[in-house]
Design a protein around this motif. Structure first.
Motif: not given
Length: 301
Positions: A183-192
């Motif tokens: 729950p405490g982790a940084q969640l990052i996303g990337s997409a076109r």
């Protein structure tokens, strides 16, 4: 929405135990919705089942080793397997017991049925349909399977950051798995697709980063775990075009890479060469199919 923290990894490092933990959680979600009807048909000590499929890879998946191995382990015999062209045809047929819902239909099918497990409702993604009398339940096995795989490749470590590549239906399942596990982790996303990425990030409290912004975002430290949910690398043909992300900028020795594609791709090879801990999608698929077989065998039908 804050997810309750759940760990699937067996502390002794037993992969079979981790798989069983994922299956147990998946079954419990279904049992919360489906009463014990005891309608499973048994013969010669095993169960008989008609399995359906929908999606681009459904013909291959229905006859694939990963599914057949799981059914054999649960003493289930397939009496028939049927591929349907679209969700309407699938849902109109009443002869199947369980259906594999594969891309590109996972999100559309979720919107056509009324009963969903907690994971299916949270992600808006259904990868399996289970019949119980007149009730058709949408199940998301992928979030449990992805979590088992990610916890395994990390070896029990808690990642400071997780980067998810892609914003399709599978990215939702991975995001839910991350939120449950860390729950405490940084969640990052990337997409076109900027619109899809923004929606995904808002749904899971994540940070959206455009592909051309990844280098700057991770200039100081590479992501502890990179997850590829795109279909780049699924086939030889998919690798004919350059990958949209500069993958080398995301790798670092000792960090981890998880690719949902079963095929050993160029990205997996690059991660290995960089000294990363790498896992293909095969373990995730084995967990997914173990969940499906267990649903057929258990008294939730």
């Amino acid at each position: 929405m804050t997810e309750a923290q759940i760990s699937l990894l067996e502390t002794c490092g037993d992969g079979a135990g981790t798989l069983r933990n994922a299956v147990t959680h998946c079954l419990n979600e279904v049992r919360a919705l489906v009463p014990d009807t005891g309608r499973g048909t048994r013969t010669c000590g095993g169960a008989l089942a008609v399995i359906a499929g929908i999606g681009t890879t459904a013909p291959r998946a229905l006859h694939g080793t990963l599914l057949l191995d799981a059914l054999t382990a649960h003493d289930i015999e397939i009496t028939d397997s049927v591929v349907f062209p679209d969700p309407a045809a699938l849902l109109a047929d009443s002869n199947w017991d369980l259906a594999l819902v594969l891309s590109p239909w996972k999100q559309e099918v979720a919107g056509l049925i009324h009963a969903h497990t907690g994971s299916a409702a949270r992600t808006g993604v259904v990868d399996t349909l289970l019949r119980s009398g007149e009730l058709t339940t949408g199940v998301n096995t992928n979030s449990w399977a992805a979590q088992a795989a990610m916890e395994t490749v990390l070896g029990g470590r808690t990642p400071s950051s997780v980067l998810v590549l892609g914003a399709g239906g599978s990215s939702n399942s991975v995001a839910l798995a991350c939120r449950r596990a860390w729950p405490g982790a940084q969640l990052i996303g990337s997409a076109r697709d900027a619109t899809a990425l923004a929606s995904w990030a808002a749904g899971f409290g994540a940070e959206p980063v455009a592909p051309d912004g990844l280098k700057a975002r991770f200039a100081e430290a590479a992501p502890a775990l990179v997850v590829n949910t795109t279909t780049w690398g699924e086939t030889d043909e998919s690798e004919q075009q350059p990958f949209v992300f500069d993958f080398g900028e995301l790798t670092a020795p000792g960090n981890s890479y998880f690719d949902l594609n079963n095929r050993v791709s160029a990205l997996q090879t690059a991660a290995l060469r960089a000294g990363m801990n790498v896992m293909s999608g095969t373990f995730m698929q084995r967990v997914t199919n173990a969940c499906r077989a267990a649903l057929l065998q258990a008294d939730v039908r």
